[in-house]
Design a protein around this motif. Sequence first.
Motif, short mmCIF file in Angstrom:
data_model
loop_
_atom_site.label_atom_id
_atom_site.label_comp_id
_atom_site.label_asym_id
_atom_site.label_seq_id
_atom_site.Cartn_x
_atom_site.Cartn_y
_atom_site.Cartn_z
N HIS A 146 46.93 20.84 -34.10
CA HIS A 146 45.86 20.19 -34.85
C HIS A 146 44.98 21.27 -35.48
O HIS A 146 44.55 22.21 -34.81
N LEU A 147 44.72 21.14 -36.77
CA LEU A 147 43.95 22.17 -37.45
C LEU A 147 43.16 21.57 -38.61
O LEU A 147 43.48 20.49 -39.11
N MET A 148 42.15 22.31 -39.03
CA MET A 148 41.38 21.93 -40.22
C MET A 148 40.95 23.20 -40.94
O MET A 148 40.35 24.10 -40.35
N LEU A 149 41.30 23.27 -42.22
CA LEU A 149 40.87 24.36 -43.10
C LEU A 149 39.78 23.79 -44.00
O LEU A 149 40.02 22.84 -44.75
N ILE A 150 38.58 24.37 -43.93
CA ILE A 150 37.44 23.87 -44.70
C ILE A 150 37.01 24.93 -45.70
O ILE A 150 36.71 26.06 -45.34
N THR A 151 36.98 24.57 -46.96
CA THR A 151 36.40 25.41 -48.00
C THR A 151 35.28 24.60 -48.64
O THR A 151 35.17 23.40 -48.42
N PRO A 152 34.43 25.21 -49.45
CA PRO A 152 33.37 24.44 -50.08
C PRO A 152 33.87 23.31 -50.98
O PRO A 152 33.14 22.36 -51.24
N GLU A 153 35.12 23.39 -51.43
CA GLU A 153 35.62 22.40 -52.40
C GLU A 153 36.83 21.60 -51.91
O GLU A 153 37.21 20.62 -52.54
N SER A 168 34.93 13.91 -29.68
CA SER A 168 35.84 13.70 -28.56
C SER A 168 37.29 13.91 -29.00
O SER A 168 38.10 14.48 -28.26
N GLY A 169 37.62 13.50 -30.22
CA GLY A 169 38.99 13.64 -30.71
C GLY A 169 39.29 14.98 -31.34
O GLY A 169 40.41 15.20 -31.80
N SER A 170 38.31 15.88 -31.37
CA SER A 170 38.49 17.17 -32.04
C SER A 170 38.44 18.36 -31.08
O SER A 170 38.35 19.51 -31.51
N ARG A 171 38.51 18.10 -29.80
CA ARG A 171 38.39 19.19 -28.82
C ARG A 171 39.52 20.20 -28.94
O ARG A 171 39.34 21.38 -28.63
N ASP A 172 40.71 19.74 -29.36
CA ASP A 172 41.84 20.67 -29.48
C ASP A 172 42.10 21.05 -30.93
O ASP A 172 43.18 21.52 -31.28
N LEU A 173 41.09 20.88 -31.78
CA LEU A 173 41.23 21.15 -33.21
C LEU A 173 40.88 22.60 -33.53
O LEU A 173 39.79 23.08 -33.18
N ALA A 174 41.79 23.32 -34.16
CA ALA A 174 41.50 24.68 -34.62
C ALA A 174 40.88 24.58 -36.01
O ALA A 174 41.45 23.94 -36.90
N ILE A 175 39.72 25.18 -36.20
CA ILE A 175 39.02 25.09 -37.48
C ILE A 175 38.96 26.46 -38.14
O ILE A 175 38.51 27.44 -37.53
N TYR A 176 39.41 26.53 -39.39
CA TYR A 176 39.31 27.72 -40.21
C TYR A 176 38.29 27.43 -41.31
O TYR A 176 38.31 26.36 -41.91
N ARG A 177 37.43 28.38 -41.56
CA ARG A 177 36.38 28.19 -42.57
C ARG A 177 36.51 29.24 -43.65
O ARG A 177 36.65 30.42 -43.35
N SER A 178 36.46 28.79 -44.89
CA SER A 178 36.48 29.69 -46.02
C SER A 178 35.12 29.62 -46.68
O SER A 178 34.65 28.54 -47.05
N GLY A 179 34.47 30.78 -46.84
CA GLY A 179 33.10 30.79 -47.35
C GLY A 179 32.97 30.63 -48.83
O GLY A 179 31.92 30.24 -49.34
N ARG A 180 34.04 30.94 -49.58
CA ARG A 180 33.95 30.89 -51.03
C ARG A 180 34.75 29.72 -51.58
O ARG A 180 35.78 29.34 -51.04
N ALA A 181 34.25 29.15 -52.66
CA ALA A 181 34.96 28.06 -53.31
C ALA A 181 36.19 28.59 -54.01
O ALA A 181 37.30 28.18 -53.77
N ALA A 182 35.98 29.52 -54.93
CA ALA A 182 37.11 30.10 -55.64
C ALA A 182 36.75 31.43 -56.25
O ALA A 182 37.33 31.86 -57.23
N ALA A 183 35.79 32.10 -55.67
CA ALA A 183 35.34 33.41 -56.14
C ALA A 183 35.14 33.40 -57.64
O ALA A 183 34.32 32.68 -58.16
N TYR A 196 43.27 18.78 -43.31
CA TYR A 196 43.13 18.34 -41.92
C TYR A 196 44.46 17.82 -41.42
O TYR A 196 45.13 17.02 -42.09
N ALA A 197 44.84 18.25 -40.23
CA ALA A 197 46.01 17.71 -39.55
C ALA A 197 45.59 17.46 -38.11
O ALA A 197 45.41 18.40 -37.33
N GLY A 198 45.40 16.19 -37.77
CA GLY A 198 44.90 15.87 -36.44
C GLY A 198 44.84 14.38 -36.21
O GLY A 198 45.45 13.58 -36.95
N LEU A 199 44.11 13.98 -35.20
CA LEU A 199 44.02 12.58 -34.82
C LEU A 199 43.34 11.75 -35.92
O LEU A 199 42.38 12.19 -36.54
N LEU A 200 43.85 10.55 -36.13
CA LEU A 200 43.27 9.65 -37.14
C LEU A 200 42.16 8.80 -36.55
O LEU A 200 41.17 8.52 -37.21
N GLY A 201 42.31 8.41 -35.30
CA GLY A 201 41.31 7.53 -34.69
C GLY A 201 41.62 6.07 -35.00
O GLY A 201 42.53 5.75 -35.76
#
Length: 273
Positions: A10-17, A248-263, A21-26
């Motif tokens: 389970h993972l989530m890559l977050i950028t400003p834009e 509760s559903g995100s305890r095993d979620l790996a989160i990657y954060r990207s600080g820039r939208a697209a430089a 997400y690949a994880g539980l739907l709920g």
Amino acid sequence: MDNEGRESGHLMLITPERVFYAGLLGRPHQRCSGAFHVYVAIKGGLRLAAEGAVEGYSELAVVPPNLRHTIASDYRSVICVLIEPETVCVGALDLLAKRLAGAERQFFVGRIHAACEQLQHEPRDGDIFSSAFDIMCFGDALPRRILDARVVKAIAQIGRFSGDPVTAASCAAEAGLSSSRFLHLFKQETGISFRSFRAWKRARHLLHFANQDLNLAHLAQHIGYPDSTHFSHSIRRFYGLKPRAIFSGSRDLAIYRSGRAAAGDSAWTQEAG
């Protein structure tokens, strides 16, 4: 990346834009997000019930921004790609939606599954440009929208989530416009009202903390909600889940954060007239 996230996949890559997400739907509850959504089944299919449309079943489902919908899956997890609509040229998301729903559907399903596999085994440590994100998921970079510099500045203020709450009046004053003129300009440029835009971005900011063990009342205050009740109602409206259920559903979620939208290509603006 924490060990639980590595083991679960389970993972989530977050950028400003963008968000991947690949994880539980709920549990399937109605939701209404400010982003363009592409849902892809990991196994089986998806059932989409969108406001004003007949319920559908497929491996891939597309939901435009600000449309009430309910999504359910044959499998407990799902892949979801989010695109912030104000970052893409007017009409480009409509064209993408048609491609996703047309003869190329299986190509996109395979492409997004491959992107998930890539992120699981080759996690990104640095910033990712929006163009690179789009190519990874769709094969092509989506054309960028050029926004008025005054609106870009207001969006940056909204995205800081620190200090005093950002108001239309403060953004208007900094832009050298009356409040009414600024609000008109903002909606004209982004396609959505200032208030609705700010509400969605505030709820979106929650994603950065989803796998952390936090006091939710303190988090609500940090993000800018006036109280816990408003926080809970807002999050449930956008995500179809209460904040506690998300955490509760995100305890095993790996989160990657990207600080820039697209430089270099994220700061394209038109000069204020």
